[in-house]
Each structure stands twice: as structure tokens, then as C-alpha cells.
Design a protein around this motif. Structure first.
Motif, PDB file in Angstrom:
ATOM      1  N   GLU A   1       0.825  -1.199   0.000  1.00  0.00           N
ATOM      2  CA  GLU A   1       0.000   0.000   0.000  1.00  0.00           C
ATOM      3  C   GLU A   1       0.870   1.263   0.000  1.00  0.00           C
ATOM      4  OE1 GLU A   1      -3.239   0.596   3.129  1.00  0.00           O
ATOM      5  OE2 GLU A   1      -3.630  -1.405   2.262  1.00  0.00           O
ATOM      6  N   GLN A   2       1.992   1.163   0.754  1.00  0.00           N
ATOM      7  CA  GLN A   2       2.867   2.341   0.821  1.00  0.00           C
ATOM      8  C   GLN A   2       3.483   2.675  -0.536  1.00  0.00           C
ATOM      9  OE1 GLN A   2       3.857   0.634   4.373  1.00  0.00           O
ATOM     10  NE2 GLN A   2       4.904   2.454   5.189  1.00  0.00           N
ATOM     11  N   ALA A   3       3.796   1.627  -1.291  1.00  0.00           N
ATOM     12  CA  ALA A   3       4.342   1.868  -2.628  1.00  0.00           C
ATOM     13  C   ALA A   3       3.282   2.533  -3.497  1.00  0.00           C
ATOM     14  CB  ALA A   3       4.795   0.562  -3.266  1.00  0.00           C
ATOM     15  N   GLU A   4       2.034   2.140  -3.250  1.00  0.00           N
ATOM     16  CA  GLU A   4       0.949   2.721  -4.051  1.00  0.00           C
ATOM     17  C   GLU A   4       0.742   4.217  -3.791  1.00  0.00           C
ATOM     18  OE1 GLU A   4      -2.583   0.168  -3.931  1.00  0.00           O
ATOM     19  OE2 GLU A   4      -1.280  -1.215  -5.041  1.00  0.00           O
ATOM     20  N   LEU A   5       1.248   4.670  -2.641  1.00  0.00           N
ATOM     21  CA  LEU A   5       1.171   6.107  -2.348  1.00  0.00           C
ATOM     22  C   LEU A   5       1.787   6.940  -3.471  1.00  0.00           C
ATOM     23  CD1 LEU A   5       2.116   6.486   1.436  1.00  0.00           C
ATOM     24  CD2 LEU A   5      -0.060   7.077   0.341  1.00  0.00           C
ATOM     25  N   LEU A   6       2.757   6.339  -4.151  1.00  0.00           N
ATOM     26  CA  LEU A   6       3.420   7.060  -5.246  1.00  0.00           C
ATOM     27  C   LEU A   6       2.419   7.494  -6.313  1.00  0.00           C
ATOM     28  CD1 LEU A   6       6.581   4.844  -5.569  1.00  0.00           C
ATOM     29  CD2 LEU A   6       6.596   7.308  -5.164  1.00  0.00           C
ATOM     30  N   GLN A   7       1.334   6.737  -6.389  1.00  0.00           N
ATOM     31  CA  GLN A   7       0.333   7.054  -7.422  1.00  0.00           C
ATOM     32  C   GLN A   7      -0.672   8.105  -6.965  1.00  0.00           C
ATOM     33  OE1 GLN A   7      -1.587   3.439  -8.582  1.00  0.00           O
ATOM     34  NE2 GLN A   7       0.313   2.399  -9.106  1.00  0.00           N
TER      35      GLN A   7
ATOM     36  N   PHE B   1       5.260   9.206   0.493  1.00  0.00           N
ATOM     37  CA  PHE B   1       6.282   8.197   0.242  1.00  0.00           C
ATOM     38  C   PHE B   1       7.670   8.818   0.398  1.00  0.00           C
ATOM     39  CE2 PHE B   1       9.192   5.819  -2.409  1.00  0.00           C
ATOM     40  CZ  PHE B   1       8.853   4.490  -2.175  1.00  0.00           C
ATOM     41  N   TYR B   2       7.835   9.964  -0.211  1.00  0.00           N
ATOM     42  CA  TYR B   2       9.130  10.641  -0.189  1.00  0.00           C
ATOM     43  C   TYR B   2       9.551  10.981   1.240  1.00  0.00           C
ATOM     44  CZ  TYR B   2      12.920  13.642  -1.806  1.00  0.00           C
ATOM     45  OH  TYR B   2      14.155  14.176  -2.052  1.00  0.00           O
ATOM     46  N   GLN B   3       8.601  11.547   1.993  1.00  0.00           N
ATOM     47  CA  GLN B   3       8.897  11.953   3.373  1.00  0.00           C
ATOM     48  C   GLN B   3       9.318  10.754   4.224  1.00  0.00           C
ATOM     49  OE1 GLN B   3       9.378  14.836   4.129  1.00  0.00           O
ATOM     50  NE2 GLN B   3       8.320  15.914   2.490  1.00  0.00           N
ATOM     51  N   ALA B   4       8.632   9.633   4.032  1.00  0.00           N
ATOM     52  CA  ALA B   4       8.959   8.439   4.812  1.00  0.00           C
ATOM     53  C   ALA B   4      10.388   7.988   4.506  1.00  0.00           C
ATOM     54  CB  ALA B   4       7.960   7.329   4.508  1.00  0.00           C
TER      55      ALA B   4
ATOM     56  N   LYS C   1       4.463   7.897 -12.867  1.00  0.00           N
ATOM     57  CA  LYS C   1       3.789   8.226 -14.132  1.00  0.00           C
ATOM     58  C   LYS C   1       2.276   8.104 -13.984  1.00  0.00           C
ATOM     59  CE  LYS C   1       5.711   5.807 -17.529  1.00  0.00           C
ATOM     60  NZ  LYS C   1       6.655   5.224 -18.510  1.00  0.00           N
ATOM     61  N   VAL C   2       1.860   7.097 -13.234  1.00  0.00           N
ATOM     62  CA  VAL C   2       0.422   6.931 -13.000  1.00  0.00           C
ATOM     63  C   VAL C   2      -0.134   8.198 -12.347  1.00  0.00           C
ATOM     64  CG1 VAL C   2      -1.328   5.605 -11.762  1.00  0.00           C
ATOM     65  CG2 VAL C   2       0.637   4.435 -12.800  1.00  0.00           C
ATOM     66  N   TYR C   3       0.621   8.680 -11.365  1.00  0.00           N
ATOM     67  CA  TYR C   3       0.195   9.906 -10.668  1.00  0.00           C
ATOM     68  C   TYR C   3       0.168  11.102 -11.618  1.00  0.00           C
ATOM     69  CZ  TYR C   3       0.805  14.123  -7.864  1.00  0.00           C
ATOM     70  OH  TYR C   3       0.697  15.384  -7.366  1.00  0.00           O
ATOM     71  N   PHE C   4       1.238  11.307 -12.375  1.00  0.00           N
ATOM     72  CA  PHE C   4       1.285  12.459 -13.290  1.00  0.00           C
ATOM     73  C   PHE C   4       0.140  12.381 -14.307  1.00  0.00           C
ATOM     74  CE2 PHE C   4       6.087  12.080 -12.590  1.00  0.00           C
ATOM     75  CZ  PHE C   4       6.035  12.890 -11.478  1.00  0.00           C
TER      76      PHE C   4
END
Ligand code: ARG
Length: 578
Positions: free
Chosen positions: A182-188, A194-197, A238-241
């Protein structure tokens, strides 16, 4: 050619040549809007001075040679030597009717077609797109659309921040939380979390920091497993962008990605070439370019560092490789950088270095479209109440939500999907238009109430004008394309609207040369205002005389098409109804 200013300019240049000799065929007649006529030409003032003759006499001589009978109803010398020009109603009417039939709304293609890489948006992997990226994305996209419409070959270059030392800690964090967690999914969805962690572990856990540093070395060495994890990070981002890009209705796709990493293979070569050409020297272990005129506060020269003392390459090296690539491989004749204003020193050093190295030939322009800040109500950089950077998606969602509340109230009879569609177009359009209508290099205060207002120079005001025109055709039961009857200009509001319509091509051409989308916004706002006055003063479907009714329908069709086309060049969608 339907732009009255251009038509008059040509006639005036001929008259200038006839009155004062062929060398004046290229003189700018200085045409401006006039209080007392449609336009005034001011050329007699400077010309009188140059010739040592009274400007009124010069103006009279030009008027005497002016062969404008078809175009002008009246040509008068006034004041110190202005030429007041009033267009003939018949000429204006014929031009307006021609415009209504023209899919390009009278806008010409550029005489010289450029190849234009546009560097815009450029968010950073595993980081939130901040409001600065909102501006570079929206302004860049409007320029890309407009330049394409002018016939240039636009090559979108999304200079993604996808390389550098933070990737060591990001990859290690991704491994720690698990690639499909789930944490990796935060990237989306919430990349900053994610970055802060990752950052926090890096700062507080020596073991983790060590792993992160070793990971950077492995990444730079091209270790296959590390590269795969890096790609995973990029793909999740990329998903996020792309979610943001879709929400924003911008034209960027994965095909436009040209991230920093693609230049890796050329960085050593760039440095070697700079050294071989004697442009770069080693200073305190770093390879630096020292340019004339770039000095810091104490008069010390400011270097452009192309290779750090640890052997790593940086932001400047990538940008130099990018210039070289854009000219040599993409064939650029003009390069546009839509980037924050604070980076102007960096960019001018990059341009100058590239010029000296021969990568940026003199005939290729490199232009920084400097982007100003988005401010909060306190006049400081926009932040949330808790002081955190604003999440762009949350901002856009709020704009849509606010628009939805309004449209549900004003149009209760429409169904939910229609409400949603209108709210999306209006909410997102309002945010984009507010951004585009401000000069790109000045800051503005982010204010939902002002952006979403139905009056003033706002997206919704323009969309509403277009929606009104659409509703006329819905009521009339005909398609706007079929409204091609001749135009008559009897009422002042009709005449003013026709005159305004004919300025579209010039407004678009101006954005092409000046790279300032707010000029198109100003034009479209004036058009929407002229249309609104016309709409209020001139009944269309209720006009008694069928000839007047048909003529007004033609004016409505031309207004609608010009508003929709212009807003489309800005990337603002017009909902079918509002
Ligand atoms: N990624 C950078 C940032 O977020 C912007 C990059 C702009 N483009 C460039 N060619 N330097 O600030």
C-alpha cells in the motif's frame, strides 16, 4: 486576409510609398484603436519629425494617396496628425460572414514554420507536483496548442526529474515497504508521503543511509536489478502524473516524456567536449564553466558546474545535453522553456555555454517563458493551513466540487452525469484560465471565488458566453455550421462584435511571437463582452425581420466558433450547456 488592422496596414504602406518614396513601403503605420473611429494611424508624427515637415501635412499627403475606398467609409486627419480610419459597414459585414464560414476563424498559419521543442511541466518522480508545476504545465500546454495551430512542428518535452542521488533512498525505501505494498501505491496518489517516509529513515537511520548511498553507486553503474527498481518508481509516478494530466485536460502523454535520465549517456561527452574546447576548467576538483559577466555578490565569478568534485553530473550538465539533443537530433529552430522564473540565471548560463560550444547556433532561439509564483491570500507561496505544500489533485478536486455545488443549484433539472461534466469543465477551466490570463512571469493570488466568478475576466464567464450561443442554436433547431447567411450590421453592438471577431488571427499570431497566452485571454474576454452586449441588445430568434434574424445567427455562429477555438488553444473546454 480578414484582419482589418493588417488590411489597413498594407494599404497605408502603399500610400506611404506613393507619397514619400519606395523606401517607406516597409514603414510601420502605427495603427492603434481609436476613440473617434475604428482605428487611427499615428505614423505621420514620427515621420513628420524625420522629414522635418508638419505631421498634419504628412498625414494629409498619406490620406491623399490612400486607396482605401473599398475598406474605409471615412479617412480623416485629426489632432496633431493622426489619421482616423472608419471601416465601411459592408466591408466589415462581408469579412464577418467569411469568418463565420472559416474553420480557422480567420487565423493564418505562420509564414515560416518552426520546429519547436517545448520543455514544460517537468515534475519530479516520487514528489508531489506543486502549484509551480501547475503553471508550467498549463502555460506550456497552451503554447504547444497555439504554436501547433499556427502550423509549427511542436515537440513536447516533459523534462521529468527522474535521476539523481535521492533515488538511492527511494529505491531502498521501496524495497523496505515492498514493491506492491500500500505504501508503494502512495506514489500514485500522494507521492510526498512516500518521499517523506524515505527521507525520514535516511536522516535517522545510519544503516539505511548507508544502503541508500551504495544504491546510488549501483544505479549509476547500471546494475540491472537497481535499474528495474528505479523504473518501477518512475512507472508508479507516471500513474500519478497522468491522473493529474487527465484531470487538467492537457495534451501531455507518455510519448512526450523526455526525462533527465535519457541524457545520461551523453553527459561524459558533453563534459569532454567543453574541456576540449577550452570552455570548462577544473576548479576545486569540479569541472566548471566560467562565463563573462556572471559574478556573485562579492564579485566572485559564478561557475556553471558540469561535473561535481565527486565525479557526478548535475542539473546543468543534463540541460546542456538536452540543448544539444534538441538542436542536433530534433532539428529545433526555436526552443521554448516553460520554467519557473527563479531558474532564469541557470538557463541563461546554459544557453550561453551551449552557444560557445556550438550546440546552439545563432539562428536557433532559446526562450525562457519565465513562470511566476502562485500565492496564498497572505501573499506568500501558496501552502495549506498547516504550512504543507498544496496537493495539486486536492486543489483541482475542490475547484470541481465548488462548481458542482453551483451547477446543482442553478440547473436542478439536469441529471448527475451532466452536472459532473459541467462541473469538471467549469472547475478545471476556471483554475487554468485564471493562470493563463495572468502574465506568465508575474505571480497571482490563488482565489477560488475570483476564478469561479461568472463575471469579469474568468474562465466561467467565457464559457458562459459560448454556452449562451450554443443554446440559441439548440432553440433554433439548427447547427451553427449551417448559419452562413449574409451579415448586416445595423445596431452598434452588431458592428462592435464583427470588428472584435476579426481580431482573432492577430491575437493568435501575437501569442506565437511573444509566447504570452494572456494576450489571447484578453482578446477572448473582449470578444465575450462584445458578444454579451450583442446578446442583450439584439434579439436573435425574436428578430422581426427574417434577414436580420439570419444575419444575427451568422454572428452567433462566428462568435461561438471563435470562442470555442480560442479557448481550445488555451486548453479550456466549453461545456455544452451551463
Ligand atoms: N524538474 C524541475 C523542477 O521541478 C524542472 C525542470 C525544468 N526543465 C529543465 N530543462 N531544467 O523544478
Amino acid at each position: 486576409m480578414s484582419d482589418p488592422k493588417a488590411v489597413l496596414a498594407e494599404l497605408l504602406r502603399d500610400a506611404l510609398a506613393a507619397a514619400f518614396g519606395a523606401e517607406h513601403a516597409g514603414t510601420d503605420p502605427l495603427i492603434r484603436p481609436s476613440q473617434f473611429a475604428d482605428f487611427q494611424a499615428n505614423v505621420a508624427l514620427p515621420l513628420g519629425k524625420a522629414l522635418g515637415r508638419p505631421p498634419r501635412e504628412v498625414a494629409t499627403a498619406i490620406a491623399g494617396q490612400l486607396d482605401a475606398g473599398d475598406v474605409c467609409a471615412k479617412v480623416e486627419v485629426s489632432g496633431p496628425g493622426f489619421l482616423n480610419l472608419t471601416l465601411r459597414d459592408e466591408w466589415l459585414a462581408a469579412q464577418a460572414a467569411a469568418l463565420a464560414a472559416d474553420p480557422r476563424c480567420g487565423a493564418q498559419q505562420a509564414d515560416v514554420r518552426d520546429v519547436i521543442p517545448i520543455d514544460y511541466s517537468a515534475p519530479n518522480v516520487a514528489k508531489e507536483m506543486h502549484v509551480g508545476h501547475l503553471r508550467t504545465t498549463v502555460v506550456g500546454d497552451a503554447l504547444a496548442r497555439t504554436l501547433e495551430f499556427r502550423g509549427h512542428r511542436v515537440i513536447r518535452q516533459n523534462h521529468l526529474g527522474d535521476w539523481g542521488t535521492p533515488f538511492g533512498m527511494l529505491i531502498e525505501h521501496l524495497l523496505d515497504v515492498g514493491e506492491h505494498s500500500e505504501q508503494a501505491e502512495l506514489l500514485q496518489s500522494d507521492p510526498n508521503a512516500f518521499y517523506q517516509a524515505a527521507r525520514e529513515k535516511f536522516d535517522n537511520d545510519e544503516g539505511f543511509a548507508d544502503r541508500a548511498r551504495r544504491r546510488v553507486v549501483a544505479l549509476q553503474a547500471g546494475d540491472a536489478d537497481t535499474l528495474r527498481l528505479w523504473q518501477e518508481l518512475v512507472d508508479l509516478s507516471k500513474v500519478y502524473f497522468n491522473r493529474i494530466y487527465r484531470m487538467l485536460d492537457v495534451t501531455l502523454t507518455d510519448d512526450d516524456l523526455a526525462g533527465e535520465s535519457i541524457y545520461n549517456e551523453w553527459l561524459a561527452e558533453v563534459c569532454d567536449e567543453l574541456e576540449a574546447k577550452g570552455l570548462a576548467t577544473v576548479s576545486q576538483g569540479a569541472l566548471c564553466v566560467f562565463l563573462d559577466g556572471y559574478t556573485g555578490r562579492e564579485g566572485n565569478p559564478v561557475p556553471l558546474i558540469v561535473r561535481k568534485s565527486d565525479g557526478g553530473y548535475g542539473y546543468a550538465t543534463t540541460d546542456l545535453a538536452a540543448v544539444r539533443y534538441r538542436v542536433r537530433d530534433l532539428g529545433a529552430t526555436r526552443i521554448v522553456y516553460v520554467i519557473g522564473a527563479p531558474q532564469s540565471l541557470h538557463l541563461s548560463m546554459v544557453y550561453e555555454t551551449a552557444r560557445l560550444a556550438g550546440w546552439l547556433p545563432p539562428e536557433v532561439a532559446a526562450i525562457h517563458v519565465a513562470i511566476g509564483n502562485v500565492l496564498g491570500e497572505d501573499g506568500k507561496l501558496l501552502r495549506t493551513r498547516s504550512g504543507a505544500p498544496v496537493r495539486l489533485m486536492a486543489l483541482l478536486e475542490e475547484a470541481v466540487e465548488r462548481a458542482l455545488t453551483v451547477v446543482r443549484e442553478t440547473r436542478p433539472e439536469l441529471d448527475a452525469p451532466t452536472h459532473q461534466a459541467i462541473a469538471h469543465a467549469v472547475g478545471v477551466g476556471a483554475v487554468k484560465y485564471a493562470d493563463l490570463s495572468t502574465a506568465h512571469d508575474t505571480g497571482y493570488v490563488f482565489d477560488f471565488d475570483r476564478m469561479l466568478a461568472l463575471s469579469g475576466n474568468t474562465g466561467p464567464y467565457l464559457q458562459y458566453a459560448a454556452a449562451r450561443a450554443r443554446s440559441i442554436f439548440r432553440k433554433a433547431g439548427i447547427k451553427p455550421e449551417d448559419a452562413t447567411a449574409p451579415v448586416r450590421l445595423d445596431a452598434p453592438a452588431e458592428r462592435a462584435l464583427a470588428l472584435q471577431l476579426l481580431g482573432f488571427g492577430a491575437a493568435v499570431a501575437e501569442v506565437d511571437t511573444l509566447l504570452e497566452p494572456h494576450r489571447l485571454c484578453t482578446y477572448l474576454f473582449d470578444l465575450a463582452s462584445a458578444f454579451t452586449t450583442f446578446y442583450e441588445q439584439c434579439p436573435v430568434l425574436k428578430a422581426d425581420d427574417p434577414v436580420v434574424r439570419e444575419s444575427r445567427l451568422t454572428l452567433c455562429a462566428a462568435s461561438l466558433r471563435t470562442l470555442v477555438t480560442g479557448l481550445d488553444l488555451l486548453g479550456v473546454t466549453v461545456p455544452d450547456q451551463m
